[in-house]
Design an enzyme around this catalytic site. Structure first.
Site, PDB file in Angstrom:
ATOM      1  N   CYS A 122      36.588 -28.031  27.476  1.00  0.00           N
ATOM      2  CA  CYS A 122      37.818 -28.811  27.341  1.00  0.00           C
ATOM      3  C   CYS A 122      38.142 -29.632  28.587  1.00  0.00           C
ATOM      4  O   CYS A 122      38.977 -30.540  28.524  1.00  0.00           O
ATOM      5  CB  CYS A 122      38.979 -27.885  26.993  1.00  0.00           C
ATOM      6  SG  CYS A 122      38.707 -27.063  25.417  1.00  0.00           S
ATOM      7  N   HIS A 263      45.390 -31.521  28.308  1.00  0.00           N
ATOM      8  CA  HIS A 263      44.509 -31.064  27.229  1.00  0.00           C
ATOM      9  C   HIS A 263      45.365 -30.415  26.149  1.00  0.00           C
ATOM     10  O   HIS A 263      46.322 -29.705  26.449  1.00  0.00           O
ATOM     11  CB  HIS A 263      43.499 -30.068  27.810  1.00  0.00           C
ATOM     12  CG  HIS A 263      42.707 -29.376  26.755  1.00  0.00           C
ATOM     13  ND1 HIS A 263      41.985 -30.065  25.808  1.00  0.00           N
ATOM     14  CD2 HIS A 263      42.538 -28.056  26.476  1.00  0.00           C
ATOM     15  CE1 HIS A 263      41.408 -29.207  24.996  1.00  0.00           C
ATOM     16  NE2 HIS A 263      41.723 -27.982  25.377  1.00  0.00           N
ATOM     17  N   ASN A 293      42.762 -29.009  18.541  1.00  0.00           N
ATOM     18  CA  ASN A 293      42.038 -29.060  19.809  1.00  0.00           C
ATOM     19  C   ASN A 293      40.660 -29.687  19.562  1.00  0.00           C
ATOM     20  O   ASN A 293      39.798 -29.062  18.947  1.00  0.00           O
ATOM     21  CB  ASN A 293      41.910 -27.633  20.358  1.00  0.00           C
ATOM     22  CG  ASN A 293      41.178 -27.587  21.687  1.00  0.00           C
ATOM     23  OD1 ASN A 293      40.628 -28.583  22.151  1.00  0.00           O
ATOM     24  ND2 ASN A 293      41.167 -26.411  22.305  1.00  0.00           N
TER      25      ASN A 293
END
Ligand code: UT7
Length: 338
Positions: A122, A263, A293
């Site tokens: 990520c 994020h 995500n």
């Protein structure tokens, strides 16, 4: 000690364009209710996600990356053969090799570009952007693409409700160029890894330790495995600490920030992080409700939506911040350049 970019470049790099691409098919929380024992209510209240985009069979990370890159070339009016470097962040490359960057280079017709893939989960996009900015800042490259692209649905276990509801597919690309005189562009970055976090978020199968076999498939080792609570706690603390430290050492306070683009892993992580940082909702980009995500895709997709919503203006002070599997962490401070 985090590695930092404080005063490390002579030429400043800037982002001159950003584009995103999410595949057209949308999977809602209600759709997931039919696959796994979950509910729209649980997913919305525990994560903030309402829906995510998912690829059709046969669509891979390079397809999303290429489309995002094509869009940023069009947006900035850049001919493909002017691109000199392509850095693709992904944990779901089309295959182990060749690198996704090579596939993207060929499809764009970027015949003067070299490139490679980078694996930082990520935090991948922020790392890719840092790498691209370093080459531009060193004066050796004038146009570089930093891309984050992940097809997380290719590694999700739809029998594990604690992970499969969280992720979606998507990509984003930015153009990195030298800042003009009087322009600030990318000011500073800070990155670190804490390898002790490895066991809390990983895909155990398919690499050289556990090459694919009937056994690895039977043991469901080719899927994301996560201890969500551990990752949650680490992400809140680390993202807030990195952002705070980066502001302080550049002589800024939270009041100077126009926008934080974090994020997007969980709305509760974002809200807890921003509370520690002391910034209100108006200064924090959130689009997890529509994408889930997307791993390396979240931050460029966030920047895209921020531009589309008129939330970014030339000269704005912007913070990008992420935590991912590894653990990898990164933050970048920049002045929006267009
Ligand atoms: O980019 C980095 C990648 N990942 C992350 O940042 C994820 C970080 N972690 C998280 O976002 C959260 O920890 C999760 C969303 C994964 C989990 O949320 P939580 O509030 O920590 O829930 P929990 O794991 O403590 O589970 C609470 C309950 C459990 O039931 P019991 O044991 O209390 O009866 C779970 O079985 O919720 C249950 N549960 C679900 N229920 C319905 C877990 N997943 C689901 C689900 N639907 N999808």
């Amino acid at each position: 000690m985090p590695v930092d970019g404080h005063n490390s470049r002579k030429i400043r790099a800037k982002i001159s364009g950003v584009s995103g691409y999410a595949p057209p098919r949308v999977m809602s929380n209600t759709d997931l209710e039919k696959i796994v024992d979950t509910s729209d209510e649980w997913i919305r209240t525990r994560t903030g996600i309402r829906e995510r985009h998912v690829v059709e069979n046969g669509v891979a990370a390079s397809d999303l990356a290429t489309e995002a890159a094509r869009r940023v070339l069009a947006q900035t009016g850049t001919p493909a053969d002017e691109i000199e470097l392509i850095v693709v962040a992904s944990v779901t490359p089309d295959m182990m090799f060749p690198a996704t960057a090579c596939l993207v280079q060929e499809r764009l017709g970027a015949k003067h570009a070299w490139g490679f893939d980078l694996s930082a989960a990520c935090s991948g996009f922020v790392y890719a952007l840092t790498v691209a900015a370093q080459f531009v800042g060193a004066g050796s490259h004038r146009k570089a693409l930093a891309i984050g692209s992940d097809v997380m649905t290719s590694i999700l276990d739809y029998k594990d409700r604690a992970t499969c509801v969280l992720f979606g597919d998507g990509a984003g690309a930015v153009m990195v160029e030298p800042a003009g005189s009087g322009e600030d562009g990318i000011l500073d970055f800070t990155h670190d890894v804490d390898g002790s976090g490895g066991p809390f978020l990983y895909m155990p199968g398919g690499g050289s330790l556990h090459p694919p076999s009937h056994e690895t498939v039977e043991k469901r080792m080719h899927y994301v495995h996560q201890d969500g609570a551990q990752v949650f706690r680490y992400a809140v603390r680390r993202m807030a600490d990195l952002a705070e430290g980066l502001l302080a050492r550049n002589g800024f306070t939270k009041k100077d920030l126009a926008l934080v683009v974090p994020h997007q892993a969980n709305l509760r992580i974002i809200r807890a992080m921003q509370e520690r940082l002391g910034v209100d909702d108006s200064k924090v980009m959130v689009n997890i409700d529509r994408y889930g995500n997307t791993t390396a895709g979240t931050i460029p997709l966030g920047l895209c939506d921020a531009v589309a919503q008129g939330r970014l203006h030339k000269g704005d002070l912007v913070m990008l911040v992420s935590v991912g599997a590894g653990y990898t962490s990164g933050a970048m401070l920049l002045r929006w350049a267009y």
